[in-house]
Design an enzyme around this catalytic site. Sequence first.
Site, PDB file in Angstrom:
ATOM      1  N   CYS A   2       0.824  -1.211   0.000  1.00 55.09           N
ATOM      2  CA  CYS A   2       0.000   0.000   0.000  1.00 55.09           C
ATOM      3  C   CYS A   2       0.857   1.260   0.000  1.00 55.09           C
ATOM      4  O   CYS A   2       1.998   1.245   0.451  1.00 55.09           O
ATOM      5  CB  CYS A   2      -0.862   0.017   1.246  1.00 55.09           C
ATOM      6  SG  CYS A   2      -1.847  -1.460   1.455  1.00 55.09           S
ATOM      7  N   ARG A  27       5.058   0.477  -6.203  1.00 54.58           N
ATOM      8  CA  ARG A  27       5.075  -0.371  -5.011  1.00 54.58           C
ATOM      9  C   ARG A  27       4.179  -1.600  -5.170  1.00 54.58           C
ATOM     10  O   ARG A  27       4.271  -2.536  -4.401  1.00 54.58           O
ATOM     11  CB  ARG A  27       4.589   0.427  -3.798  1.00 54.58           C
ATOM     12  CG  ARG A  27       5.500   1.572  -3.436  1.00 54.58           C
ATOM     13  CD  ARG A  27       4.840   2.469  -2.422  1.00 54.58           C
ATOM     14  NE  ARG A  27       4.610   1.804  -1.165  1.00 54.58           N
ATOM     15  CZ  ARG A  27       5.407   1.886  -0.108  1.00 54.58           C
ATOM     16  NH1 ARG A  27       6.483   2.620  -0.171  1.00 54.58           N
ATOM     17  NH2 ARG A  27       5.135   1.260   1.007  1.00 54.58           N
ATOM     18  N   TRP A  74      -2.914  -2.674  -1.549  1.00 48.87           N
ATOM     19  CA  TRP A  74      -2.443  -4.011  -1.943  1.00 48.87           C
ATOM     20  C   TRP A  74      -3.126  -4.960  -0.963  1.00 48.87           C
ATOM     21  O   TRP A  74      -2.840  -4.950   0.230  1.00 48.87           O
ATOM     22  CB  TRP A  74      -0.923  -4.053  -1.802  1.00 48.87           C
ATOM     23  CG  TRP A  74      -0.253  -5.282  -2.331  1.00 48.87           C
ATOM     24  CD1 TRP A  74       0.145  -5.497  -3.626  1.00 48.87           C
ATOM     25  CD2 TRP A  74       0.148  -6.436  -1.589  1.00 48.87           C
ATOM     26  NE1 TRP A  74       0.762  -6.731  -3.714  1.00 48.87           N
ATOM     27  CE2 TRP A  74       0.780  -7.323  -2.490  1.00 48.87           C
ATOM     28  CE3 TRP A  74       0.039  -6.825  -0.247  1.00 48.87           C
ATOM     29  CZ2 TRP A  74       1.286  -8.558  -2.108  1.00 48.87           C
ATOM     30  CZ3 TRP A  74       0.546  -8.050   0.134  1.00 48.87           C
ATOM     31  CH2 TRP A  74       1.172  -8.899  -0.792  1.00 48.87           C
ATOM     32  N   ASN A 100      -1.699   1.787   5.923  1.00 43.61           N
ATOM     33  CA  ASN A 100      -0.752   0.766   5.459  1.00 43.61           C
ATOM     34  C   ASN A 100      -0.453  -0.122   6.655  1.00 43.61           C
ATOM     35  O   ASN A 100      -0.260   0.391   7.765  1.00 43.61           O
ATOM     36  CB  ASN A 100       0.571   1.394   5.010  1.00 43.61           C
ATOM     37  CG  ASN A 100       0.440   2.156   3.711  1.00 43.61           C
ATOM     38  OD1 ASN A 100      -0.627   2.219   3.123  1.00 43.61           O
ATOM     39  ND2 ASN A 100       1.538   2.739   3.269  1.00 43.61           N
ATOM     40  N   GLY A 101      -0.356  -1.426   6.427  1.00 44.73           N
ATOM     41  CA  GLY A 101      -0.029  -2.329   7.532  1.00 44.73           C
ATOM     42  C   GLY A 101      -1.173  -3.292   7.805  1.00 44.73           C
ATOM     43  O   GLY A 101      -2.092  -3.432   6.995  1.00 44.73           O
ATOM     44  N   GLU A 482      19.199 -15.816  -8.784  1.00 41.93           N
ATOM     45  CA  GLU A 482      18.704 -14.474  -9.080  1.00 41.93           C
ATOM     46  C   GLU A 482      18.113 -14.421 -10.505  1.00 41.93           C
ATOM     47  O   GLU A 482      17.064 -13.811 -10.726  1.00 41.93           O
ATOM     48  CB  GLU A 482      19.849 -13.463  -8.906  1.00 41.93           C
ATOM     49  CG  GLU A 482      19.561 -12.030  -9.307  1.00 41.93           C
ATOM     50  CD  GLU A 482      18.408 -11.378  -8.548  1.00 41.93           C
ATOM     51  OE1 GLU A 482      17.863 -11.981  -7.619  1.00 41.93           O
ATOM     52  OE2 GLU A 482      18.042 -10.252  -8.921  1.00 41.93           O
ATOM     53  N   LYS A 486      14.255 -13.442 -11.381  1.00 38.64           N
ATOM     54  CA  LYS A 486      13.869 -12.342 -12.285  1.00 38.64           C
ATOM     55  C   LYS A 486      12.872 -12.840 -13.317  1.00 38.64           C
ATOM     56  O   LYS A 486      11.878 -12.179 -13.599  1.00 38.64           O
ATOM     57  CB  LYS A 486      15.088 -11.752 -13.027  1.00 38.64           C
ATOM     58  CG  LYS A 486      16.055 -10.924 -12.224  1.00 38.64           C
ATOM     59  CD  LYS A 486      15.492  -9.624 -11.722  1.00 38.64           C
ATOM     60  CE  LYS A 486      14.835  -9.768 -10.390  1.00 38.64           C
ATOM     61  NZ  LYS A 486      15.584  -9.511  -9.193  1.00 38.64           N
ATOM     62  N   GLU A 489       9.386 -13.637 -11.727  1.00 34.23           N
ATOM     63  CA  GLU A 489       8.688 -12.438 -11.236  1.00 34.23           C
ATOM     64  C   GLU A 489       7.983 -11.678 -12.340  1.00 34.23           C
ATOM     65  O   GLU A 489       6.856 -11.240 -12.175  1.00 34.23           O
ATOM     66  CB  GLU A 489       9.713 -11.452 -10.651  1.00 34.23           C
ATOM     67  CG  GLU A 489      10.112 -11.700  -9.255  1.00 34.23           C
ATOM     68  CD  GLU A 489      11.046 -10.600  -8.786  1.00 34.23           C
ATOM     69  OE1 GLU A 489      10.652  -9.882  -7.871  1.00 34.23           O
ATOM     70  OE2 GLU A 489      12.157 -10.460  -9.332  1.00 34.23           O
ATOM     71  N   HIS A 505      20.965 -35.115  -8.726  1.00 36.15           N
ATOM     72  CA  HIS A 505      20.249 -35.622  -7.543  1.00 36.15           C
ATOM     73  C   HIS A 505      18.741 -35.394  -7.660  1.00 36.15           C
ATOM     74  O   HIS A 505      18.027 -35.479  -6.684  1.00 36.15           O
ATOM     75  CB  HIS A 505      20.792 -34.965  -6.278  1.00 36.15           C
ATOM     76  CG  HIS A 505      22.244 -35.229  -6.058  1.00 36.15           C
ATOM     77  ND1 HIS A 505      22.740 -36.483  -5.766  1.00 36.15           N
ATOM     78  CD2 HIS A 505      23.318 -34.419  -6.155  1.00 36.15           C
ATOM     79  CE1 HIS A 505      24.055 -36.419  -5.662  1.00 36.15           C
ATOM     80  NE2 HIS A 505      24.431 -35.181  -5.901  1.00 36.15           N
ATOM     81  N   LYS A 604       6.931  -3.644  -4.184  1.00 36.81           N
ATOM     82  CA  LYS A 604       8.326  -3.222  -4.101  1.00 36.81           C
ATOM     83  C   LYS A 604       8.855  -3.276  -2.675  1.00 36.81           C
ATOM     84  O   LYS A 604      10.002  -3.599  -2.436  1.00 36.81           O
ATOM     85  CB  LYS A 604       8.434  -1.799  -4.659  1.00 36.81           C
ATOM     86  CG  LYS A 604       9.846  -1.278  -4.739  1.00 36.81           C
ATOM     87  CD  LYS A 604      10.639  -2.027  -5.792  1.00 36.81           C
ATOM     88  CE  LYS A 604      12.088  -1.646  -5.835  1.00 36.81           C
ATOM     89  NZ  LYS A 604      12.869  -2.662  -6.571  1.00 36.81           N
TER      90      LYS A 604
HETATM   91  C1  F6R Z   1      13.015  -9.310  -6.355  1.00 36.84           C
HETATM   92  C2  F6R Z   1      12.958  -8.407  -5.233  1.00 36.84           C
HETATM   93  C3  F6R Z   1      12.599  -8.959  -3.913  1.00 36.84           C
HETATM   94  C4  F6R Z   1      13.304  -8.191  -2.803  1.00 36.84           C
HETATM   95  C5  F6R Z   1      12.800  -8.651  -1.432  1.00 36.84           C
HETATM   96  C6  F6R Z   1      13.530  -7.948  -0.323  1.00 36.84           C
HETATM   97  O1  F6R Z   1      13.313  -8.659  -7.533  1.00 36.84           O
HETATM   98  O2  F6R Z   1      13.160  -7.236  -5.375  1.00 36.84           O
HETATM   99  O3  F6R Z   1      12.871 -10.326  -3.826  1.00 36.84           O
HETATM  100  O4  F6R Z   1      14.678  -8.397  -2.910  1.00 36.84           O
HETATM  101  O5  F6R Z   1      11.435  -8.382  -1.335  1.00 36.84           O
HETATM  102  O6  F6R Z   1      13.401  -6.576  -0.446  1.00 36.84           O
HETATM  103  P1  F6R Z   1      14.380  -5.572   0.267  1.00 36.84           P
HETATM  104  O7  F6R Z   1      15.704  -5.674  -0.377  1.00 36.84           O
HETATM  105  O8  F6R Z   1      13.760  -4.227   0.067  1.00 36.84           O
HETATM  106  O9  F6R Z   1      14.422  -5.980   1.706  1.00 36.84           O
END
Ligand code: F6R
Length: 609
Positions: A2, A27, A74, A100-101, A482, A486, A489, A505, A604
């Site tokens: 949010c 976000r 959200w 928010n929360g 990673e 990506k 996501e 395995h 985000k």
């Molecule tokens: C993936 C991504 C997330 C963040 C995770 C932690 O692209 O961005 O996996 O890495 O939510 O977020 P932070 O770094 O803000 O604690």
Amino acid sequence: MCGIICYLGQRPAVPLLMDGLRRLEYRGYDSSGLAVFSNGSIESERALGKIKALEERLQGKRWPARGGIAHTRWATHGEPSERNAHPHRDCTSSIFLIHNGIIENYQQIKNRLVAKDHQFASETDTEVLTHLVEDHYRGDLVEAVEQALRQVRGAFGIAVMCRQEPDKIVLARRGSPLIIGVRNGEVFAASDVAALVSHTKNVIYLEDNDIAVLTPSQYDIFNLDGADTLNRIETVVDWDVREAEKQGYEHFMLKEIYDQPASIKNALRGRLIEDEGTAKLGGLAPVKDQVLDMDRLIIVSCGTSYYAGLIGRSVIESCTEIGVDVDLASEFRYRRLNLKSGTIVLAISQSGETADTLAAVREAERKGVPVLGMVNVVGSSIARETLAGVYNHAGPEIGVASTKSFTSQVAVLYLVSLLLGRRHRMSVSEGQAFIREFKSIPEKVALILEQADHIRQVARKYRRFKNFLFVGRQLSYPVALEGALKLKEISYLHAEAYAAGEMKHGPIALIDENFPSVCIAPRDSSREKMISNIQEIKARRGPVLGIANQGDAQMAHICDDLIEVPACDELFTPFLTVVPLQLLAYYIARENGCEIDQPRNLAKSVTVE
Ligand code: F6R
């Protein structure tokens, strides 16, 4: 997650609030809404879906509003829908609240309020809070908010307005960020600096249990547990507004991938001492001796930041005798750890607001060990709650999928490795060689970006597959994790990553002509074993996309497709091998028409546990 934006001043409030909502879009959200003071009343509008839907609802409405609150939601309690969108209102449409929360004891409170005949229109925990404020309202909004919040368990960042008290917005925070922004004759508030920087760089970060009262051109901050006025320091944000804009790129994610030569340089700026072959990290100065003398480091983080931590572990261990553990922050807090003196915990979080990482920080603090932070967002909760730390200086990252934050975190971890390495077994000349190699990385990343067209062609070929396996060994294993993250996501394709040695395995059972593997095999000490793994995949007719060093004829021969990266010292390969994987994910998602900057279900800044 949010987002909140509020405004009080002399300018028309609706366009300012809408601009703020657009800047919060990154976000992640599913609905939006606003409420404004207008001619002695409060007008409100909400819409499901994109901000555009709210914009359409507002067309033709000419409210003479000079202040109000707005929100992107959200969903947590109740499905994404207009009636669950914020602002929520009380029974008499006098009190409007955004939040928010999560209110954990909302059901008990709701039962009590229902018994008192409060009428509820949504399934949200936020609406419960709105009615609770109404229940305590006796002509003083601040007093009512204070009393309501005393009964609440959970996390909140809220903004409340009341018809009987025009030109006043009450804010409160516990566990969910809120920032006040000030400018001549105007006051803003937001959950995220990104929503404020186009108006003002002078901000005040609220702390847990703060309650703030905004009136046009003024703010007062108190403590929720007592009436004392608090003096919180005004900070100047160092973000450039342009950095939070697309600058001609089609998506923020693409811009941020291209930002990397500069963001890696920024992470190093002023932090290398070439003569001494070491690093200087000013943020660690208050704990320098503890850091240099530690014998165990525990890195806690989530998602992409966790993968950065895995790379950090290998590099620190290769430069020092320090034992390094990397824990998912969401699991760390449940472990029965015996943390002896000499142990330091490092929390890595680009946003500095991730609820799980924050909980891990607090748990480590309760255990009495020094907790350091590595964050990108200045003034964020983790930056403020840790003893000391290092900022990434990567600039704002707006795309939900982290790219430049990741390489920046990795860069800072290399600086930490150098600093610690020089205390341990690294000689001056080894330190200087490390610095020389490190300084060459930004240009090498720029060379990879020049291959974007080729990577796009490769993406066109691979976009039709539904499943992918990413494999690598040693430092290329976290890169594989990673790369797979990506891809899933932003393209919603299934991708999983394994340490290549684990293939036999289990995962090798998946391989056939419809299950491609992305094999990360730069010229390093495990390359020969990687070649064998690739042969095993080929023997099962699995298509192979290789990531290899330029001029690697053997890789060119055995892989179906190849993306080449410049040669570098083995230790530095993650900076180079991850960039093609970011571009690959980006172009596959783009070719498949996916929404890249705001992928479905993701946020985000993950402020719920
Ligand atoms: C993936 C991504 C997330 C963040 C995770 C932690 O692209 O961005 O996996 O890495 O939510 O977020 P932070 O770094 O803000 O604690």
